[in-house]
Design a protein around this motif. Structure first.
Motif, PDB file in Angstrom:
ATOM      1  N   GLY A  58       1.157  -1.259  -0.038  1.00  0.00           N
ATOM      2  CA  GLY A  58       0.711  -0.085  -0.241  1.00  0.00           C
ATOM      3  C   GLY A  58       0.901   1.311  -0.364  1.00  0.00           C
ATOM      4  O   GLY A  58       0.571   2.113  -0.665  1.00  0.00           O
ATOM      5  N   VAL A  59       1.831   1.148   0.779  1.00  0.00           N
ATOM      6  CA  VAL A  59       2.585   2.186   1.232  1.00  0.00           C
ATOM      7  C   VAL A  59       3.675   2.533  -0.112  1.00  0.00           C
ATOM      8  O   VAL A  59       3.476   3.650  -1.333  1.00  0.00           O
ATOM      9  CB  VAL A  59       4.160   2.374   2.026  1.00  0.00           C
ATOM     10  CG1 VAL A  59       4.820   3.097   1.964  1.00  0.00           C
ATOM     11  CG2 VAL A  59       2.842   2.576   3.378  1.00  0.00           C
ATOM     12  N   ALA A  60       4.153   1.355  -1.238  1.00  0.00           N
ATOM     13  CA  ALA A  60       4.789   1.560  -2.096  1.00  0.00           C
ATOM     14  C   ALA A  60       3.900   1.902  -3.335  1.00  0.00           C
ATOM     15  O   ALA A  60       3.613   2.784  -4.547  1.00  0.00           O
ATOM     16  CB  ALA A  60       4.713   0.122  -1.938  1.00  0.00           C
ATOM     17  N   ALA A  61       2.797   1.711  -3.270  1.00  0.00           N
ATOM     18  CA  ALA A  61       1.967   1.925  -4.135  1.00  0.00           C
ATOM     19  C   ALA A  61       0.950   3.111  -4.762  1.00  0.00           C
ATOM     20  O   ALA A  61       1.230   4.650  -5.503  1.00  0.00           O
ATOM     21  CB  ALA A  61      -0.087   1.245  -3.884  1.00  0.00           C
ATOM     22  N   VAL A  62       0.596   4.294  -3.188  1.00  0.00           N
ATOM     23  CA  VAL A  62       0.962   5.646  -2.997  1.00  0.00           C
ATOM     24  C   VAL A  62       1.877   6.619  -3.252  1.00  0.00           C
ATOM     25  O   VAL A  62       2.283   7.210  -3.784  1.00  0.00           O
ATOM     26  CB  VAL A  62       0.604   6.167  -1.608  1.00  0.00           C
ATOM     27  CG1 VAL A  62       0.222   7.623  -1.314  1.00  0.00           C
ATOM     28  CG2 VAL A  62      -1.312   5.727  -0.759  1.00  0.00           C
ATOM     29  N   TRP A 122       3.634   5.566  -5.480  1.00  0.00           N
ATOM     30  CA  TRP A 122       4.328   5.638  -7.345  1.00  0.00           C
ATOM     31  C   TRP A 122       3.350   6.168  -8.030  1.00  0.00           C
ATOM     32  O   TRP A 122       3.472   7.102  -8.817  1.00  0.00           O
ATOM     33  CB  TRP A 122       4.645   3.545  -7.395  1.00  0.00           C
ATOM     34  CG  TRP A 122       4.087   4.110  -8.837  1.00  0.00           C
ATOM     35  CD1 TRP A 122       5.370   3.667  -9.477  1.00  0.00           C
ATOM     36  CD2 TRP A 122       3.260   3.676  -9.952  1.00  0.00           C
ATOM     37  NE1 TRP A 122       5.387   3.410 -11.095  1.00  0.00           N
ATOM     38  CE2 TRP A 122       4.365   3.324 -11.434  1.00  0.00           C
ATOM     39  CE3 TRP A 122       1.848   4.194 -10.382  1.00  0.00           C
ATOM     40  CZ2 TRP A 122       3.177   3.354 -12.308  1.00  0.00           C
ATOM     41  CZ3 TRP A 122       0.880   3.770 -11.202  1.00  0.00           C
ATOM     42  CH2 TRP A 122       1.568   3.829 -12.365  1.00  0.00           C
ATOM     43  N   VAL A 123       1.941   6.451  -7.470  1.00  0.00           N
ATOM     44  CA  VAL A 123       1.435   7.470  -7.915  1.00  0.00           C
ATOM     45  C   VAL A 123       0.918   8.661  -7.423  1.00  0.00           C
ATOM     46  O   VAL A 123       1.284   9.513  -8.729  1.00  0.00           O
ATOM     47  CB  VAL A 123      -0.399   6.906  -7.098  1.00  0.00           C
ATOM     48  CG1 VAL A 123      -1.238   7.635  -7.268  1.00  0.00           C
ATOM     49  CG2 VAL A 123      -0.909   5.692  -7.769  1.00  0.00           C
ATOM     50  N   ALA A 124       1.952   8.899  -6.588  1.00  0.00           N
ATOM     51  CA  ALA A 124       2.242  10.788  -6.000  1.00  0.00           C
ATOM     52  C   ALA A 124       3.498  10.797  -7.275  1.00  0.00           C
ATOM     53  O   ALA A 124       3.357  11.525  -7.692  1.00  0.00           O
ATOM     54  CB  ALA A 124       2.979  10.499  -4.837  1.00  0.00           C
ATOM     55  N   ASP A 125       4.364   9.566  -7.190  1.00  0.00           N
ATOM     56  CA  ASP A 125       5.341  10.050  -8.214  1.00  0.00           C
ATOM     57  C   ASP A 125       4.858  10.360  -9.674  1.00  0.00           C
ATOM     58  O   ASP A 125       6.140  10.971 -10.846  1.00  0.00           O
ATOM     59  CB  ASP A 125       6.756   9.653  -7.639  1.00  0.00           C
ATOM     60  CG  ASP A 125       7.640   8.993  -6.628  1.00  0.00           C
ATOM     61  OD1 ASP A 125       7.448  10.349  -6.320  1.00  0.00           O
ATOM     62  OD2 ASP A 125       7.679   8.434  -6.297  1.00  0.00           O
ATOM     63  N   ASN A 126       4.241   9.637 -10.059  1.00  0.00           N
ATOM     64  CA  ASN A 126       3.643   9.837 -11.561  1.00  0.00           C
ATOM     65  C   ASN A 126       2.333   9.902 -12.019  1.00  0.00           C
ATOM     66  O   ASN A 126       1.394   9.365 -13.349  1.00  0.00           O
ATOM     67  CB  ASN A 126       3.946   8.077 -12.257  1.00  0.00           C
ATOM     68  CG  ASN A 126       5.012   7.099 -11.941  1.00  0.00           C
ATOM     69  OD1 ASN A 126       5.626   7.135 -13.064  1.00  0.00           O
ATOM     70  ND2 ASN A 126       5.598   6.705 -10.794  1.00  0.00           N
ATOM     71  N   ARG A 130       2.063  10.470   7.154  1.00  0.00           N
ATOM     72  CA  ARG A 130       2.282  11.405   8.090  1.00  0.00           C
ATOM     73  C   ARG A 130       3.614  11.482   8.571  1.00  0.00           C
ATOM     74  O   ARG A 130       4.152  12.360   8.856  1.00  0.00           O
ATOM     75  CB  ARG A 130       1.019  11.517   8.999  1.00  0.00           C
ATOM     76  CG  ARG A 130       1.018  12.413  10.099  1.00  0.00           C
ATOM     77  CD  ARG A 130       0.330  11.714  11.131  1.00  0.00           C
ATOM     78  NE  ARG A 130       0.207  11.006  11.808  1.00  0.00           N
ATOM     79  CZ  ARG A 130      -0.381  10.080  12.483  1.00  0.00           C
ATOM     80  NH1 ARG A 130      -1.362   9.768  12.964  1.00  0.00           N
ATOM     81  NH2 ARG A 130       0.637   8.801  13.603  1.00  0.00           N
ATOM     82  N   ASP A 131       3.742  10.161   9.432  1.00  0.00           N
ATOM     83  CA  ASP A 131       5.208  10.030   9.965  1.00  0.00           C
ATOM     84  C   ASP A 131       6.301  10.232   9.260  1.00  0.00           C
ATOM     85  O   ASP A 131       7.602  10.261   9.533  1.00  0.00           O
ATOM     86  CB  ASP A 131       5.364   8.755  11.104  1.00  0.00           C
ATOM     87  CG  ASP A 131       3.800   9.027  11.250  1.00  0.00           C
ATOM     88  OD1 ASP A 131       3.216   9.661  11.987  1.00  0.00           O
ATOM     89  OD2 ASP A 131       3.314   7.477  12.187  1.00  0.00           O
ATOM     90  N   HIS A 132       6.177  10.203   7.533  1.00  0.00           N
ATOM     91  CA  HIS A 132       7.457   9.970   6.949  1.00  0.00           C
ATOM     92  C   HIS A 132       7.560  10.962   5.625  1.00  0.00           C
ATOM     93  O   HIS A 132       8.190  11.413   5.539  1.00  0.00           O
ATOM     94  CB  HIS A 132       7.832   8.621   5.964  1.00  0.00           C
ATOM     95  CG  HIS A 132       7.340   7.490   6.823  1.00  0.00           C
ATOM     96  ND1 HIS A 132       6.513   7.110   8.006  1.00  0.00           N
ATOM     97  CD2 HIS A 132       9.365   6.421   7.716  1.00  0.00           C
ATOM     98  CE1 HIS A 132       7.352   5.734   8.498  1.00  0.00           C
ATOM     99  NE2 HIS A 132       8.754   5.448   7.742  1.00  0.00           N
ATOM    100  N   GLY A 133       7.133  12.422   6.142  1.00  0.00           N
ATOM    101  CA  GLY A 133       7.085  13.334   5.253  1.00  0.00           C
ATOM    102  C   GLY A 133       6.711  13.021   4.295  1.00  0.00           C
ATOM    103  O   GLY A 133       7.140  13.855   3.315  1.00  0.00           O
ATOM    104  N   GLY A 134       5.244  12.442   4.347  1.00  0.00           N
ATOM    105  CA  GLY A 134       4.692  12.567   2.333  1.00  0.00           C
ATOM    106  C   GLY A 134       4.684  11.238   2.077  1.00  0.00           C
ATOM    107  O   GLY A 134       5.059  10.761   2.551  1.00  0.00           O
ATOM    108  N   PRO A 135       4.533  11.199   1.370  1.00  0.00           N
ATOM    109  CA  PRO A 135       3.197  11.839  -0.169  1.00  0.00           C
ATOM    110  C   PRO A 135       2.097  12.838   1.030  1.00  0.00           C
ATOM    111  O   PRO A 135       1.595  12.093   1.602  1.00  0.00           O
ATOM    112  CB  PRO A 135       2.976  10.764  -1.301  1.00  0.00           C
ATOM    113  CG  PRO A 135       3.577   9.956  -1.244  1.00  0.00           C
ATOM    114  CD  PRO A 135       3.798   9.836   0.173  1.00  0.00           C
ATOM    115  N   HIS A 136       1.833  13.719   0.442  1.00  0.00           N
ATOM    116  CA  HIS A 136       1.172  14.114   0.771  1.00  0.00           C
ATOM    117  C   HIS A 136      -0.486  14.108  -0.378  1.00  0.00           C
ATOM    118  O   HIS A 136      -0.761  14.345  -0.402  1.00  0.00           O
ATOM    119  CB  HIS A 136       1.297  16.297   0.553  1.00  0.00           C
ATOM    120  CG  HIS A 136      -0.294  16.963   0.775  1.00  0.00           C
ATOM    121  ND1 HIS A 136      -0.506  17.016   2.213  1.00  0.00           N
ATOM    122  CD2 HIS A 136      -1.887  17.185   0.008  1.00  0.00           C
ATOM    123  CE1 HIS A 136      -1.612  17.946   2.552  1.00  0.00           C
ATOM    124  NE2 HIS A 136      -2.209  18.226   0.873  1.00  0.00           N
TER     125      HIS A 136
END
Length: 277
Positions: free
Chosen positions: A229-233, A235-239, A270-276
């Motif tokens: 789930g973290v990897a998915a968000v 990746w989507v935020a970056d792309n 929230r705890d790792h500074g993003g993605p927003h």
């Protein structure tokens, strides 16, 4: 029959009055409205909804769920000690307050059909059999609304490539982006298993919906799904721009187990500074 039997019951038990409670009345009106709303009756400006009298509140009064459902409701009222009614008389007062029908009639009908089939509990099935049941169930459901475009692809999960399905609105883009995680108890489902819901979400929100797959238990125990789930968000935020989305306009959503993943991803971000989010 119900009225005659009720009068006999009142006489035999020292009561001379029976009155519906406000809670039961409001609940029954909601149930009647629910039953009517799955028909075409309320869509017409007829006397069925009071449209023949100017200024009259629009309320659908007929019971559209059918005589069998009505008889079952009456039987339930009696069996539960006249649920939703206050009985008074020389013997005193008695009230078993409550709502007679909480389920929408189409949901109740499906549940009764399933009960009549008496299938084994889903959680009692071997994993592969449970997954097959979900595939068959999904194949028989109504499709969701049309969207502008559907694209299937892959993204880098925490330990390898996983699938996604992208739903693009028909309106001109770019659009806000929703990262969606499917339900299925962390065991069942894939990127396409919540297809009708994702289509509906895309159309109603006018947002790009990207349904992300994740690794499933028991082959991949916790925290595999959360990590994906973290990897998915990420990746989507970056792309986001390449997918047709608006960078920085990112939401997450999910159903059941997917809702759990969505909530966990929000806390991780929230705890790792993003993605927003």
């Amino acid at each position: 029959e119900l009225v005659a039997e009720t009068v006999a019951y009142l006489r035999a038990n020292g009561f001379d009055s029976i009155e519906a409670t406000p809670t039961a009345e409001a609940g029954w009106m909601q149930h009647v409205d629910d039953a009517g709303s799955i028909t075409m009756f309320p869509q017409a400006n007829s006397w069925y909804v009071g449209a023949n009298i100017p200024g009259k509140p629009r309320v659908f009064m007929p019971y559209a769920a059918g005589v069998d459902f009505y008889a079952a409701a009456c039987a339930d009222v009696v069996e539960q000690g006249y649920l939703g009614f206050r009985l008074t008389g020389p013997a005193g007062s008695r009230c078993h307050d409550g709502v007679v029908r909480r389920l929408q009639p189409d949901v109740q009908m499906v549940l009764e059909m399933v009960a009549a089939m008496n299938p084994p509990a889903l959680e009692s099935l071997p994993v592969e059999a449970a997954r097959a049941v979900m595939v068959e169930t999904n194949a028989a459901r109504p499709p969701g609304p049309d969207v502008g475009e559907i694209v299937d692809g892959g993204f880098p999960g925490a330990t390898g490539e996983l699938e996604y399905r992208l739903y693009r609105p028909a309106s001109p883009g770019p659009h806000p982006v929703v990262v969606y995680f499917h339900g299925g108890g962390w065991v069942l489902g894939d990127a396409a298993s919540d297809d009708p819901l994702c289509r509906d979400l895309c159309v109603r929100s006018d947002a790009l919906v990207v349904s992300m797959n994740y690794r499933h238990a028991p082959e991949h125990p916790f925290p595999a799904a959360a990590d994906d789930g973290v990897a998915a968000v990420q990746w989507v935020a970056d792309n986001a721009a390449a997918l047709g989305g608006i960078p920085g306009r990112l939401a997450v959503a999910g159903w059941s187990a997917g809702g759990n993943i969505a909530a966990g991803v929000c806390q991780w971000a929230r705890d790792h500074g993003g993605p927003h989010i």
